[in-house]
Design a protein around this motif. Structure first.
Motif, mmCIF file in Angstrom:
data_model
loop_
_atom_site.group_PDB
_atom_site.id
_atom_site.type_symbol
_atom_site.label_atom_id
_atom_site.label_comp_id
_atom_site.label_asym_id
_atom_site.label_seq_id
_atom_site.Cartn_x
_atom_site.Cartn_y
_atom_site.Cartn_z
ATOM 1 N N SER A 20 -4.990 4.646 2.568
ATOM 2 C CA SER A 20 -6.376 4.864 3.162
ATOM 3 C C SER A 20 -6.187 5.973 3.430
ATOM 4 C CB SER A 20 -6.372 3.933 4.234
ATOM 5 O OG SER A 20 -5.347 3.402 4.682
ATOM 6 N N THR A 21 -4.935 6.267 4.661
ATOM 7 C CA THR A 21 -4.270 7.305 5.255
ATOM 8 C C THR A 21 -4.358 9.060 3.876
ATOM 9 O OG1 THR A 21 -2.103 7.230 5.829
ATOM 10 C CG2 THR A 21 -3.352 5.929 7.435
ATOM 11 N N GLU A 22 -3.190 8.610 3.003
ATOM 12 C CA GLU A 22 -2.964 9.842 2.650
ATOM 13 C C GLU A 22 -3.658 10.182 0.677
ATOM 14 O OE1 GLU A 22 -0.065 11.932 3.401
ATOM 15 O OE2 GLU A 22 0.084 10.398 4.939
ATOM 16 N N GLY A 23 -4.545 9.212 0.874
ATOM 17 C CA GLY A 23 -5.629 9.339 -0.720
ATOM 18 C C GLY A 23 -4.812 8.298 -1.749
ATOM 19 N N ALA A 24 -5.645 7.851 -1.554
ATOM 20 C CA ALA A 24 -5.296 6.956 -3.216
ATOM 21 C C ALA A 24 -4.471 7.750 -4.095
ATOM 22 C CB ALA A 24 -6.710 6.472 -3.849
ATOM 23 N N THR A 25 -4.903 9.257 -4.311
ATOM 24 C CA THR A 25 -4.066 9.838 -5.953
ATOM 25 C C THR A 25 -3.316 10.479 -5.383
ATOM 26 O OG1 THR A 25 -6.222 11.823 -5.492
ATOM 27 C CG2 THR A 25 -6.411 10.026 -6.348
ATOM 28 N N SER A 26 -2.182 10.322 -3.970
ATOM 29 C CA SER A 26 -1.526 11.214 -3.608
ATOM 30 C C SER A 26 -0.539 10.158 -3.722
ATOM 31 C CB SER A 26 -0.978 11.120 -2.122
ATOM 32 O OG SER A 26 -0.955 9.447 -1.349
ATOM 33 N N SER A 27 1.390 11.014 -3.947
ATOM 34 C CA SER A 27 2.695 10.524 -4.265
ATOM 35 C C SER A 27 2.421 9.319 -3.436
ATOM 36 C CB SER A 27 3.088 11.278 -4.583
ATOM 37 O OG SER A 27 3.741 12.231 -3.253
ATOM 38 N N GLU A 28 2.722 9.645 -1.530
ATOM 39 C CA GLU A 28 2.649 8.917 -1.437
ATOM 40 C C GLU A 28 2.156 7.182 -1.506
ATOM 41 O OE1 GLU A 28 1.769 11.784 -0.579
ATOM 42 O OE2 GLU A 28 2.867 12.415 0.260
ATOM 43 N N CYS A 29 1.080 7.292 -2.428
ATOM 44 C CA CYS A 29 0.063 6.240 -2.476
ATOM 45 C C CYS A 29 1.211 5.066 -3.412
ATOM 46 C CB CYS A 29 -0.506 6.136 -2.773
ATOM 47 S SG CYS A 29 -2.282 4.925 -3.176
ATOM 48 N N ALA A 30 0.697 5.855 -4.621
ATOM 49 C CA ALA A 30 2.138 6.361 -5.388
ATOM 50 C C ALA A 30 3.594 5.201 -5.560
ATOM 51 C CB ALA A 30 2.200 6.741 -7.012
ATOM 52 N N ALA A 31 3.888 5.746 -4.490
ATOM 53 C CA ALA A 31 4.902 5.428 -3.903
ATOM 54 C C ALA A 31 5.001 4.547 -3.251
ATOM 55 C CB ALA A 31 6.232 6.643 -3.434
ATOM 56 N N ALA A 32 4.063 3.834 -2.590
ATOM 57 C CA ALA A 32 4.262 2.569 -2.344
ATOM 58 C C ALA A 32 3.645 1.042 -2.558
ATOM 59 C CB ALA A 32 3.043 2.741 -0.698
ATOM 60 N N TRP A 33 3.392 1.380 -3.505
ATOM 61 C CA TRP A 33 1.912 0.595 -4.892
ATOM 62 C C TRP A 33 3.804 0.483 -5.537
ATOM 63 C CZ3 TRP A 33 -0.743 -3.332 -3.857
ATOM 64 C CH2 TRP A 33 -1.257 -2.661 -2.587
ATOM 65 N N ASP A 34 4.970 1.251 -6.058
ATOM 66 C CA ASP A 34 5.731 1.056 -6.807
ATOM 67 C C ASP A 34 6.603 0.000 -5.815
ATOM 68 O OD1 ASP A 34 5.257 2.683 -8.618
ATOM 69 O OD2 ASP A 34 6.447 4.736 -8.239
ATOM 70 N N ALA A 35 6.824 -0.285 -5.312
ATOM 71 C CA ALA A 35 7.605 -0.097 -3.987
ATOM 72 C C ALA A 35 7.605 -2.374 -4.163
ATOM 73 C CB ALA A 35 7.650 0.052 -2.264
ATOM 74 N N VAL A 36 5.341 -2.107 -3.997
ATOM 75 C CA VAL A 36 5.379 -3.338 -4.124
ATOM 76 C C VAL A 36 5.691 -4.223 -5.471
ATOM 77 C CG1 VAL A 36 3.375 -5.077 -4.771
ATOM 78 C CG2 VAL A 36 3.750 -3.125 -2.679
ATOM 79 N N GLU A 37 5.736 -3.401 -6.273
ATOM 80 C CA GLU A 37 5.535 -3.719 -8.182
ATOM 81 C C GLU A 37 6.994 -3.590 -7.853
ATOM 82 O OE1 GLU A 37 4.189 -0.529 -11.031
ATOM 83 O OE2 GLU A 37 2.253 -0.960 -10.417
ATOM 84 N N GLU A 38 8.026 -3.381 -6.880
ATOM 85 C CA GLU A 38 9.422 -3.517 -8.000
ATOM 86 C C GLU A 38 10.321 -5.133 -6.947
ATOM 87 O OE1 GLU A 38 12.193 -0.638 -6.129
ATOM 88 O OE2 GLU A 38 10.910 0.975 -6.974
ATOM 89 N N LEU A 39 8.844 -4.732 -5.361
ATOM 90 C CA LEU A 39 9.193 -6.641 -4.815
ATOM 91 C C LEU A 39 8.866 -8.025 -6.046
ATOM 92 C CD1 LEU A 39 8.924 -5.835 -1.685
ATOM 93 C CD2 LEU A 39 10.790 -6.754 -2.436
#
Length: 74
Positions: A20-39
């Motif tokens: 929500s702060t960095e934007g849905a297409t940002s690399s930070e957003c993608a990295a955050a969802w990658d962390a969720v997927e890994e868990l």
């Protein structure tokens, strides 16, 4: 197992905040969802290592002398 569920929930909230702060297409957003997927993958791996017993297995644990629970060696 409940500890990893809590971590997943925290990472989901973190990912939503980052996106929500960095934007849905940002690399930070993608990295955050990658962390969720890994868990989530780790949680699935742990479930495979320690599957829960079926009702039949629980019954046989409680009633080892029952006819349907007997195991015969060749």
């Amino acid at each position: 197992m409940s500890d990893i569920k809590n971590q997943i929930e925290q990472e989901i909230e973190n990912a939503r905040t980052v996106c929500s702060t960095e934007g849905a297409t940002s690399s930070e957003c993608a990295a955050a969802w990658d962390a969720v997927e890994e868990l989530q993958a780790e949680a699935a791996h742990q479930r495979q290592k320690h599957p829960e017993k079926t009702s039949f297995q629980q019954y046989c644990d409680e009633n080892p002398d029952a006819a349907e629970c007997r195991v015969y060696d060749d």
